[in-house]
Motif scaffolding. Structure first.
Motif, mmCIF file in Angstrom:
data_model
loop_
_atom_site.group_PDB
_atom_site.id
_atom_site.type_symbol
_atom_site.label_atom_id
_atom_site.label_comp_id
_atom_site.label_asym_id
_atom_site.label_seq_id
_atom_site.Cartn_x
_atom_site.Cartn_y
_atom_site.Cartn_z
ATOM 1 N N UNK A 102 -12.962 4.982 20.318
ATOM 2 C CA UNK A 102 -12.255 5.485 19.135
ATOM 3 C C UNK A 102 -13.221 6.219 18.219
ATOM 4 N N UNK A 103 -12.831 7.371 17.769
ATOM 5 C CA UNK A 103 -13.624 8.154 16.826
ATOM 6 C C UNK A 103 -12.839 8.199 15.518
ATOM 7 N N UNK A 104 -13.303 7.381 14.549
ATOM 8 C CA UNK A 104 -12.545 7.249 13.298
ATOM 9 C C UNK A 104 -13.049 8.230 12.269
ATOM 10 N N UNK A 105 -12.120 8.879 11.575
ATOM 11 C CA UNK A 105 -12.528 9.746 10.468
ATOM 12 C C UNK A 105 -11.697 9.399 9.225
ATOM 13 N N UNK A 106 -12.381 9.358 8.054
ATOM 14 C CA UNK A 106 -11.649 8.965 6.842
ATOM 15 C C UNK A 106 -10.620 10.009 6.444
ATOM 16 N N UNK A 107 -9.464 9.543 6.005
ATOM 17 C CA UNK A 107 -8.445 10.441 5.477
ATOM 18 C C UNK A 107 -8.393 10.289 3.973
ATOM 19 N N UNK A 108 -7.552 11.108 3.329
ATOM 20 C CA UNK A 108 -7.324 10.938 1.895
ATOM 21 C C UNK A 108 -5.983 10.245 1.751
ATOM 22 N N UNK A 109 -5.989 9.044 1.204
ATOM 23 C CA UNK A 109 -4.784 8.206 1.195
ATOM 24 C C UNK A 109 -4.161 8.149 2.592
ATOM 25 N N UNK A 110 -4.994 8.000 3.605
ATOM 26 C CA UNK A 110 -4.510 7.846 4.980
ATOM 27 C C UNK A 110 -4.143 9.142 5.678
ATOM 28 N N UNK A 137 -0.812 8.350 11.891
ATOM 29 C CA UNK A 137 0.015 7.211 11.455
ATOM 30 C C UNK A 137 0.811 7.633 10.226
ATOM 31 N N UNK A 138 2.132 7.637 10.359
ATOM 32 C CA UNK A 138 2.988 8.178 9.289
ATOM 33 C C UNK A 138 4.281 7.364 9.240
ATOM 34 N N UNK A 139 4.485 6.550 8.173
ATOM 35 C CA UNK A 139 3.634 6.377 7.031
ATOM 36 C C UNK A 139 2.423 5.531 7.406
ATOM 37 N N UNK A 140 1.395 5.578 6.537
ATOM 38 C CA UNK A 140 0.136 4.892 6.843
ATOM 39 C C UNK A 140 0.146 3.517 6.170
ATOM 40 N N UNK A 141 0.058 2.497 6.993
ATOM 41 C CA UNK A 141 0.188 1.123 6.506
ATOM 42 C C UNK A 141 -0.932 0.748 5.527
ATOM 43 N N UNK A 142 -2.200 0.805 5.981
ATOM 44 C CA UNK A 142 -3.310 0.329 5.144
ATOM 45 C C UNK A 142 -3.468 1.156 3.861
ATOM 46 N N UNK A 143 -3.093 2.433 3.953
ATOM 47 C CA UNK A 143 -3.212 3.278 2.760
ATOM 48 C C UNK A 143 -2.078 2.997 1.771
ATOM 49 N N UNK A 144 -1.139 2.119 2.145
ATOM 50 C CA UNK A 144 -0.073 1.741 1.211
ATOM 51 C C UNK A 144 1.211 2.529 1.414
ATOM 52 N N UNK A 145 1.519 2.827 2.679
ATOM 53 C CA UNK A 145 2.801 3.489 2.960
ATOM 54 C C UNK A 145 2.807 4.963 2.620
ATOM 55 N N UNK A 146 1.643 5.602 2.700
ATOM 56 C CA UNK A 146 1.561 7.021 2.328
ATOM 57 C C UNK A 146 2.074 7.923 3.454
#
Ligand SMILES: Cc1ncc(COP(=O)(O)O)c(C=O)c1O
Length: 345
Positions: A102-110, A137-146
């Motif tokens: 897995x290659x993870x990259x940070x998003x803005x609010x997911x 991932x849409x909506x994004x769980x960890x980002x708070x449903x964004x």
């Protein structure tokens, strides 16, 4: 005292109509493809997300994992957001089942930025793994449903196409995303090769998820589901509730979103808490707790005494999720109880 359960939208009980549909479901052996209720659910689901075919699977986790198995070969690399469910909460499934890195990259609010995804794609070089899949991932769980907006989905699809990658969407709550944007869900799913969505979250069915894609892709998912032991025989009993979920629960998600917004605005006025109101876009409210006051579990213990349940995400962060068994009166009672706990602290 009645309970208010804000731990997750997975806690919902089946509706009356679902119970009836389950009691009356016509069933057969789904491993032979002979369960009429499952076949009906799969056809309806494929049509709703605008894909050729769909497959019923026991859970969102299995749905994501069969899609990864069907998309990739061992040794390949998958790009995904830093705190994606597939990375955080699927027990290392991509490593165990697909042999992928897995290659993870940070998003803005997911939400991923196309330039970051483009930069993460590996060049052609014998030393590098091949990047073959982008997971969103849409909506994004960890980002708070964004929500990842439709326009961004399109831009990300362009990057994937340039790079020769497929896109899998972890759309556990994709109908919440569509509702938040006020669009038909197909406007979101048209940009991805495969989608997994959950029937057992905001749509309130008791069990199951759907994966959807091309006929050929779903044939590979069927094999992957078999490897995982996910062939379920007369599961039309539970699939029948899934049909009712798709027919009756999609259009009411906006109530959950309105309740989440009201809850977030109330919490934003309480001193120990910090809510990023811009991230409250669907049915999840995630907020930080000032450590000078208390920890999230200590506060939630007090709230539980008053019949209200929620989960800590970290020792200083709380998540509350709205769903069809939480109404606006429950939101007011939650806010009143929170105020009461604070006044007595
Ligand atoms: C974004 C996302 N993907 C996948 C899942 C997994 O679903 P399940 O719990 O049905 O395995 C969840 C569950 O919370 C989720 O939030």
């Amino acid at each position: 005292m009645s309970k208010i359960d804000l731990r997750s939208d997975t806690v919902t009980q089946p509706t009356e109509e679902m119970w009836r549909a389950m009691a009356e479901a016509e069933v057969g052996d789904d491993v032979y493809g002979e369960d009429p209720s499952i076949n009906r659910l799969q056809e309806l689901a494929a049509d709703m997300v605008g894909k050729e075919a769909a497959l019923y699977v026991p859970s969102g986790t299995m749905g994501n994992q069969v899609c990864l198995m069907a998309h990739t070969r061992r040794g390949e690399e998958i790009i995904l957001e830093d705190e994606a469910h597939i990375f955080m909460y699927e027990a290392g499934g991509p490593a165990v089942l697909s042999g992928c890195q897995l290659h993870r990259i940070p998003g803005e609010r997911g939400v991923l930025h196309p330039d970051d995804v483009r930069a993460a794609v590996r060049a052609e070089n014998i030393h590098f793994p091949e990047t073959t899949l982008l997971c969103l991932e849409n909506t994004h769980n960890r980002a708070g449903g964004t929500v990842t907006p439709v326009q961004r989905m399109r831009e990300l699809a362009e990057v994937a196409q340039e790079a020769g990658m497929n896109i899998h969407l972890d759309g556990a709550r994709v109908f919440n995303a569509a509702c938040a944007e006020g669009v038909d869900v197909r406007r979101i799913t048209e940009h991805v090769d495969s989608v997994q969505f959950c029937l057992s979250k905001g749509l309130a069915a008791p069990v199951g998820s759907i994966v959807a894609g091309t006929e050929e892709f779903i044939a590979r998912c069927l094999r992957a589901r078999k490897i995982l032991g996910g062939g379920m025989r007369q599961a039309g009993i539970i699939a029948a509730a899934g049909v009712v979920a798709l027919q009756t629960m999609v259009d009411r998600l906006e109530e959950d979103h309105a309740n989440a917004r009201r809850l977030a605005e109330g919490i934003a006025d309480m001193a120990p808490f910090t809510v990023d109101l811009d991230s409250v876009q669907s049915n999840i409210v995630a907020y930080d707790v000032d450590p000078e006051w208390f920890s999230a579990p200590a506060f939630l213990d007090e709230l539980r005494e008053r019949g209200i349940m929620a989960n800590p995400v970290t020792p200083q962060r709380i998540r509350m999720v709205t769903h069809y068994q939480v109404d606006s009166a429950d939101i007011e009672r939650t806010l009143d109880s929170m105020t009461e706990v604070l006044s007595q602290w």
